[in-house]
Design a protein around this motif. Sequence first.
Motif, mmCIF file in Angstrom:
data_model
loop_
_atom_site.group_PDB
_atom_site.id
_atom_site.type_symbol
_atom_site.label_atom_id
_atom_site.label_comp_id
_atom_site.label_asym_id
_atom_site.label_seq_id
_atom_site.Cartn_x
_atom_site.Cartn_y
_atom_site.Cartn_z
ATOM 1 N N LEU A 183 0.841 -1.210 0.000
ATOM 2 C CA LEU A 183 0.000 0.000 0.000
ATOM 3 C C LEU A 183 0.868 1.249 0.000
ATOM 4 N N GLN A 184 1.893 1.223 0.816
ATOM 5 C CA GLN A 184 2.822 2.364 0.908
ATOM 6 C C GLN A 184 3.446 2.681 -0.460
ATOM 7 N N GLU A 185 3.696 1.633 -1.252
ATOM 8 C CA GLU A 185 4.372 1.815 -2.540
ATOM 9 C C GLU A 185 3.399 2.048 -3.695
ATOM 10 N N GLY A 186 2.118 2.117 -3.398
ATOM 11 C CA GLY A 186 1.164 2.526 -4.420
ATOM 12 C C GLY A 186 0.212 1.462 -4.901
ATOM 13 N N CYS A 187 0.282 0.247 -4.335
ATOM 14 C CA CYS A 187 -0.727 -0.756 -4.684
ATOM 15 C C CYS A 187 -2.062 -0.294 -4.138
ATOM 16 N N GLN A 188 -3.140 -0.626 -4.891
ATOM 17 C CA GLN A 188 -4.459 -0.256 -4.418
ATOM 18 C C GLN A 188 -4.960 -1.297 -3.417
ATOM 19 N N PRO A 189 -5.878 -0.887 -2.534
ATOM 20 C CA PRO A 189 -6.292 -1.795 -1.463
ATOM 21 C C PRO A 189 -7.029 -3.034 -1.970
ATOM 22 N N TYR A 190 -6.914 -4.093 -1.201
ATOM 23 C CA TYR A 190 -7.692 -5.319 -1.376
ATOM 24 C C TYR A 190 -9.162 -4.983 -1.152
ATOM 25 N N PRO A 191 -10.114 -5.548 -1.903
ATOM 26 C CA PRO A 191 -9.940 -6.596 -2.912
ATOM 27 C C PRO A 191 -9.845 -6.078 -4.350
ATOM 28 N N GLN A 192 -10.215 -4.821 -4.608
ATOM 29 C CA GLN A 192 -10.172 -4.342 -5.996
ATOM 30 C C GLN A 192 -8.735 -4.247 -6.496
ATOM 31 N N GLY A 193 -7.836 -3.867 -5.597
ATOM 32 C CA GLY A 193 -6.420 -3.780 -5.938
ATOM 33 C C GLY A 193 -5.722 -5.063 -5.532
ATOM 34 N N GLY A 194 -4.899 -4.952 -4.508
ATOM 35 C CA GLY A 194 -4.172 -6.134 -4.029
ATOM 36 C C GLY A 194 -2.798 -6.232 -4.649
ATOM 37 N N HIS A 195 -2.172 -7.375 -4.465
ATOM 38 C CA HIS A 195 -0.797 -7.556 -4.924
ATOM 39 C C HIS A 195 -0.482 -9.042 -4.955
ATOM 40 N N ARG A 196 0.636 -9.379 -5.579
ATOM 41 C CA ARG A 196 1.084 -10.775 -5.641
ATOM 42 C C ARG A 196 2.359 -10.907 -4.829
ATOM 43 N N VAL A 197 2.454 -12.018 -4.093
ATOM 44 C CA VAL A 197 3.645 -12.317 -3.278
ATOM 45 C C VAL A 197 4.230 -13.624 -3.808
ATOM 46 N N VAL A 198 5.518 -13.590 -4.177
ATOM 47 C CA VAL A 198 6.150 -14.761 -4.802
ATOM 48 C C VAL A 198 7.508 -15.017 -4.164
ATOM 49 N N ILE A 199 7.781 -16.285 -3.864
ATOM 50 C CA ILE A 199 9.123 -16.675 -3.400
ATOM 51 C C ILE A 199 9.620 -17.781 -4.324
ATOM 52 N N ASN A 200 10.439 -17.417 -5.299
ATOM 53 C CA ASN A 200 11.020 -18.413 -6.199
ATOM 54 C C ASN A 200 12.061 -19.212 -5.421
ATOM 55 N N THR A 201 12.015 -20.537 -5.562
ATOM 56 C CA THR A 201 12.881 -21.393 -4.755
ATOM 57 C C THR A 201 13.526 -22.460 -5.630
ATOM 58 N N GLY A 202 14.843 -22.372 -5.775
ATOM 59 C CA GLY A 202 15.582 -23.373 -6.545
ATOM 60 C C GLY A 202 15.446 -23.166 -8.049
ATOM 61 N N ALA A 203 16.191 -23.968 -8.781
ATOM 62 C CA ALA A 203 16.238 -23.832 -10.242
ATOM 63 C C ALA A 203 14.855 -24.012 -10.867
ATOM 64 N N HIS A 204 14.144 -25.031 -10.465
ATOM 65 C CA HIS A 204 12.816 -25.261 -11.043
ATOM 66 C C HIS A 204 11.821 -24.192 -10.605
ATOM 67 N N GLY A 205 12.111 -23.543 -9.484
ATOM 68 C CA GLY A 205 11.256 -22.452 -9.008
ATOM 69 C C GLY A 205 11.616 -21.109 -9.630
ATOM 70 N N GLY A 206 12.665 -21.098 -10.463
ATOM 71 C CA GLY A 206 13.051 -19.857 -11.133
ATOM 72 C C GLY A 206 13.869 -18.912 -10.272
#
Length: 117
Positions: free
Chosen positions: A74-97
């Motif tokens: 939110l601080q960085e400009g994402c709009q609030p949930y649920p119309q906005g929201g954001h994606r959280v990703v943790i790539n892990t290992g080679a197959h995880g990118g």
Amino acid sequence: MSSDCIFCKIARGEIPSRKVYEDEEILAFHDIHPWAPVHFLMVPKAHIASLAHVSEVHQPLLGRMLAMAPKLALQEGCQPYPQGGHRVVINTGAHGGQEVQHLHIHVMGGPRPWLKG
Ligand code: AMP
Ligand code: ZN
């Protein structure tokens, strides 16, 4: 700490970053190649190679990072949930990118379309 790890160097201030948040344990900074209007990374300052290396001692730290992600989004400009929201990703290992071998949480958001994802 790992002397040749790029995110350890960023955490030590040896490589510049566009900082989003910092405390004793955590640093958040903008991804250098964003794929969404908002795209920053959250890293533990201590070197942990990946999510696969996390153990029980890291649970409070990881919990704090995850709980902080929506607030920083939110601080960085994402709009609030649920119309906005954001994606959280943790790539892990080679197959995880995973390309950088220092645990990091991607937080992405903002209006679509995005470059990826
Ligand atoms: P991953 O593929 O999950 O390991 O993601 C690594 C991410 O780190 C990529 O999205 C890169 O764009 C990003 N990255 C690499 N070097 C830097 C840097 N010096 N400053 C900010 N982001 C970086
Ligand atoms: Zn590191």
